[in-house]
Scaffold this active site. Structure first.
Site, PDB file in Angstrom:
ATOM      1  N   LYS A  22       0.833  -1.198   0.212  1.00  0.00           N
ATOM      2  CA  LYS A  22      -0.171   0.114   0.030  1.00  0.00           C
ATOM      3  C   LYS A  22       0.817   1.377   0.026  1.00  0.00           C
ATOM      4  O   LYS A  22       0.749   2.151  -0.718  1.00  0.00           O
ATOM      5  CB  LYS A  22      -1.108  -0.092   1.302  1.00  0.00           C
ATOM      6  CG  LYS A  22      -1.922   1.267   1.318  1.00  0.00           C
ATOM      7  CD  LYS A  22      -2.338   1.266   2.638  1.00  0.00           C
ATOM      8  CE  LYS A  22      -1.266   1.987   3.470  1.00  0.00           C
ATOM      9  NZ  LYS A  22      -2.183   2.965   4.786  1.00  0.00           N
ATOM     10  N   ASN A  23       1.958   1.298   0.760  1.00  0.00           N
ATOM     11  CA  ASN A  23       2.714   2.580   1.057  1.00  0.00           C
ATOM     12  C   ASN A  23       3.535   2.791  -0.209  1.00  0.00           C
ATOM     13  O   ASN A  23       4.208   3.881  -0.317  1.00  0.00           O
ATOM     14  CB  ASN A  23       3.491   2.360   2.325  1.00  0.00           C
ATOM     15  CG  ASN A  23       2.770   2.646   3.480  1.00  0.00           C
ATOM     16  OD1 ASN A  23       1.650   2.820   3.551  1.00  0.00           O
ATOM     17  ND2 ASN A  23       3.122   2.094   4.692  1.00  0.00           N
ATOM     18  N   CYS A 116      -5.347   8.170  10.058  1.00  0.00           N
ATOM     19  CA  CYS A 116      -5.026   7.646  11.134  1.00  0.00           C
ATOM     20  C   CYS A 116      -4.746   8.641  12.325  1.00  0.00           C
ATOM     21  O   CYS A 116      -3.949   9.553  11.965  1.00  0.00           O
ATOM     22  CB  CYS A 116      -3.911   6.442  11.279  1.00  0.00           C
ATOM     23  SG  CYS A 116      -4.647   4.725  10.636  1.00  0.00           S
ATOM     24  N   ARG A 121       2.162  14.292  12.772  1.00  0.00           N
ATOM     25  CA  ARG A 121       2.453  14.238  11.512  1.00  0.00           C
ATOM     26  C   ARG A 121       2.437  15.470  10.459  1.00  0.00           C
ATOM     27  O   ARG A 121       1.480  15.355   9.505  1.00  0.00           O
ATOM     28  CB  ARG A 121       1.864  12.968  10.821  1.00  0.00           C
ATOM     29  CG  ARG A 121       2.202  11.712  11.360  1.00  0.00           C
ATOM     30  CD  ARG A 121       2.071  10.631  10.419  1.00  0.00           C
ATOM     31  NE  ARG A 121       0.479   9.953  10.458  1.00  0.00           N
ATOM     32  CZ  ARG A 121       0.349   9.064   9.730  1.00  0.00           C
ATOM     33  NH1 ARG A 121       0.988   8.037   9.237  1.00  0.00           N
ATOM     34  NH2 ARG A 121      -1.231   8.451   9.822  1.00  0.00           N
ATOM     35  N   VAL A 123       2.366  18.749   7.759  1.00  0.00           N
ATOM     36  CA  VAL A 123       2.800  18.798   6.495  1.00  0.00           C
ATOM     37  C   VAL A 123       3.710  20.033   6.376  1.00  0.00           C
ATOM     38  O   VAL A 123       4.005  20.235   5.080  1.00  0.00           O
ATOM     39  CB  VAL A 123       1.483  18.821   5.572  1.00  0.00           C
ATOM     40  CG1 VAL A 123       0.635  17.584   5.906  1.00  0.00           C
ATOM     41  CG2 VAL A 123       0.792  20.267   6.002  1.00  0.00           C
ATOM     42  N   ASP A 124       4.257  20.593   7.295  1.00  0.00           N
ATOM     43  CA  ASP A 124       4.983  21.534   7.094  1.00  0.00           C
ATOM     44  C   ASP A 124       6.473  21.314   6.267  1.00  0.00           C
ATOM     45  O   ASP A 124       6.968  22.434   5.773  1.00  0.00           O
ATOM     46  CB  ASP A 124       5.438  22.267   8.652  1.00  0.00           C
ATOM     47  CG  ASP A 124       6.297  21.446   9.553  1.00  0.00           C
ATOM     48  OD1 ASP A 124       5.949  20.133   9.542  1.00  0.00           O
ATOM     49  OD2 ASP A 124       7.071  22.102  10.065  1.00  0.00           O
ATOM     50  N   ASP A 304       5.551   0.760  11.898  1.00  0.00           N
ATOM     51  CA  ASP A 304       4.227  -0.118  11.372  1.00  0.00           C
ATOM     52  C   ASP A 304       3.911  -1.454  11.772  1.00  0.00           C
ATOM     53  O   ASP A 304       3.067  -2.182  11.586  1.00  0.00           O
ATOM     54  CB  ASP A 304       4.124   0.019  10.039  1.00  0.00           C
ATOM     55  CG  ASP A 304       3.683   1.514   9.455  1.00  0.00           C
ATOM     56  OD1 ASP A 304       3.396   2.173  10.243  1.00  0.00           O
ATOM     57  OD2 ASP A 304       3.537   1.598   8.388  1.00  0.00           O
ATOM     58  N   ILE A 326       8.743   7.246  16.580  1.00  0.00           N
ATOM     59  CA  ILE A 326       8.300   7.944  15.454  1.00  0.00           C
ATOM     60  C   ILE A 326       6.929   8.560  15.634  1.00  0.00           C
ATOM     61  O   ILE A 326       6.917   9.855  15.577  1.00  0.00           O
ATOM     62  CB  ILE A 326       8.036   6.826  14.352  1.00  0.00           C
ATOM     63  CG1 ILE A 326       9.125   5.957  14.127  1.00  0.00           C
ATOM     64  CG2 ILE A 326       7.674   7.427  13.059  1.00  0.00           C
ATOM     65  CD1 ILE A 326      10.616   6.659  13.821  1.00  0.00           C
ATOM     66  N   ARG A 396      -8.188  -0.293   5.264  1.00  0.00           N
ATOM     67  CA  ARG A 396      -7.190   0.583   4.631  1.00  0.00           C
ATOM     68  C   ARG A 396      -5.834  -0.182   4.287  1.00  0.00           C
ATOM     69  O   ARG A 396      -5.082   0.562   3.223  1.00  0.00           O
ATOM     70  CB  ARG A 396      -6.919   1.617   5.716  1.00  0.00           C
ATOM     71  CG  ARG A 396      -8.306   2.301   5.835  1.00  0.00           C
ATOM     72  CD  ARG A 396      -7.985   3.769   6.624  1.00  0.00           C
ATOM     73  NE  ARG A 396      -6.892   4.339   6.047  1.00  0.00           N
ATOM     74  CZ  ARG A 396      -5.786   4.924   6.902  1.00  0.00           C
ATOM     75  NH1 ARG A 396      -5.755   4.327   7.989  1.00  0.00           N
ATOM     76  NH2 ARG A 396      -4.857   5.568   6.368  1.00  0.00           N
TER      77      ARG A 396
END
Length: 416
Positions: A22-23, A116, A121, A123-124, A304, A326, A396
């Site tokens: 998926k990633n 999620c 997390r 986005v900067d 993950d 993380i 997902r």
């Protein structure tokens, strides 16, 4: 609302082919925006996130034709470089449309992402990178508005390692004027897979898989065919489930090079693992030994897989500590595991797990994608029945998990 019903106590046995990642699939699908040619992508997993990305691209005017595990994308007639909130809110990876849109069309309007709830997390880092490449960016009414006549190459140093940030800026730099250097870049295999696809399209990228990636921009990219890499997280999850149930499972088309950290910990738990020619066989005879670990960016232990190893440790013969470095909010599965009888306490960013001889089935609730995988593993080893609610999180990232585990002997069913 659908749920998973599991009756535990059955060792997993048999062979199973690892699904596409998926990633890796999501950024590669977004890369279709970079070309007027046709991008044909195979080994695409059938997941809700993939369907959302295809729907998002279609909303922009990308023509998509999908068969079982393949997608054909034609972005020559993009009508609107716009990613609306109603689609973006369900999947943070939608931010991957930002870089390609600005690079090819000179503008983009992308909603701030959702997905999620496992941490900030931000986005900067994406925004700072595009700004360094000459984009004018504003945040208005929950949307990122970006414009640039043509992006310019730049040297960009990430404050922290970011996978989607690396992918977004690598795609944007592929069509920028001049050379872009990404430092402290993510080294994940999925970044390398995207780079392979982009290079096949005509991009000039070197250093993918290291912490310094160099991209020499080109005027245009072409359509190609690309097969998505196997999913290292699904592979790790299946191996962890086999170890927890004291099973004997063989993975076909396994991404061996990206499983080293996970296989090392599973061997430490007492599993016998043999790997060769894209095949991995795991056998577990005894109760697992406790395995302590600390998550880290690739090639360290993947965040993950943290929840799945906690599930394994809940039934280990001894105590273990699992430290998450993380994401700051990734222990929400702990409370649900306790409902099954697990003994876990949280100390800051570390879960202290005291193994117990057995878990007992109960009603539990999935809180995010990988947390739900840990509940499945716990349910597979628990005595009696376990029912997992909110399994849309599972859908997902895991393709028909009940059918795939069922083929290995698990007593698992999807119920309404």
């Amino acid at each position: 609302m659908q749920k998973l019903s599991i009756h535990g106590g059955v060792p997993l046995t048999g062979e199973i082919r690892v699904a596409g990642a998926k990633n890796a699939a999501l950024p590669i699908l977004a890369a279709s925006l970079l070309t007027a040619g046709t991008l044909r992508v195979s080994n695409v997993p059938e997941l809700n996130d993939v369907a959302t990305m295809i729907k998002l691209l279609g909303r922009m005017g990308v023509a998509a034709r999908r068969t079982a595990h393949a997608v054909e994308l034609d972005a020559r007639q993009v009508t609107e470089p716009f990613a609306p909130y109603d689609l973006v809110k369900t999947m943070r990876a939608s931010i991957l449309a930002l870089g390609p849109l600005v690079a090819r069309f000179g503008e983009a309007r992308v909603s701030l992402p959702g997905g999620c709830q496992i941490g900030e997390r931000p986005v900067d880092l994406h925004i700072k990178g595009l700004t360094a490449m000459g984009a004018a960016i504003a945040i208005e009414e929950g949307y990122i508005q970006a414009e640039a006549a043509r992006l310019k190459g730049a040297r960009i140093v990430f404050d922290t390692v970011t996978v989607t940030g690396t992918e977004n800026l690598m795609m944007a730099a592929s069509l920028a004027e001049g050379e872009t250097v990404l430092e402290n870049a993510a080294r994940e295999p999925e970044v390398v897979d995207l780079a392979r696809c982009l290079c096949a399209m005509g991009a000039r990228i070197s250093g993918a898989g290291t912490d310094t990636i160099t991209i020499e921009g080109v005027a245009r990219l072409e359509g190609v065919e690309h097969a998505v890499m196997p999913d290292r997280i699904e592979a790790g999850t299946l191996l962890a489930a086999a170890a927890a149930t004291r099973g004997d499972v063989t993975l076909i088309e396994a991404p061996l090079a990206s499983l080293d950290a996970v296989m090392e910990k599973l061997r430490e738990s007492g599993a016998e693992i043999r790997a060769a020619d894209r095949t991995v066989r795991l056998r577990m005879k005894d109760r697992p030994k406790p395995v302590s670990l600390r998550t880290a960016p690739h090639p360290g232990f993947p965040t993950d897989m943290q929840a799945q190893l906690i599930a394994l440790n809940t039934i280990a013969d001894g105590n273990a500590s699992v430290t998450e470095t993380i994401f700051e909010n990734r222990f929400m599965h702990v409370q649900e595991l306790r409902r099954l009888g697990a003994k876990i306490r949280i100390e800051g960013n570390t879960a202290m797990v005291e193994g117990v001889p057995k878990l007992t089935g109960a009603m539990v609730m999935a809180t995010d994608l990988r947390a739900s995988a840990s509940l499945v593993i716990a349910g597979l080893v628990a005595e009696g029945g376990t029912v997992i609610d909110r399994i849309y999180h599972l859908d997902r990232g895991y393709e028909r998990i009940e059918a795939r585990l069922g083929a290995l002997g698990a007593r698992i069913a999807r119920v309404s």
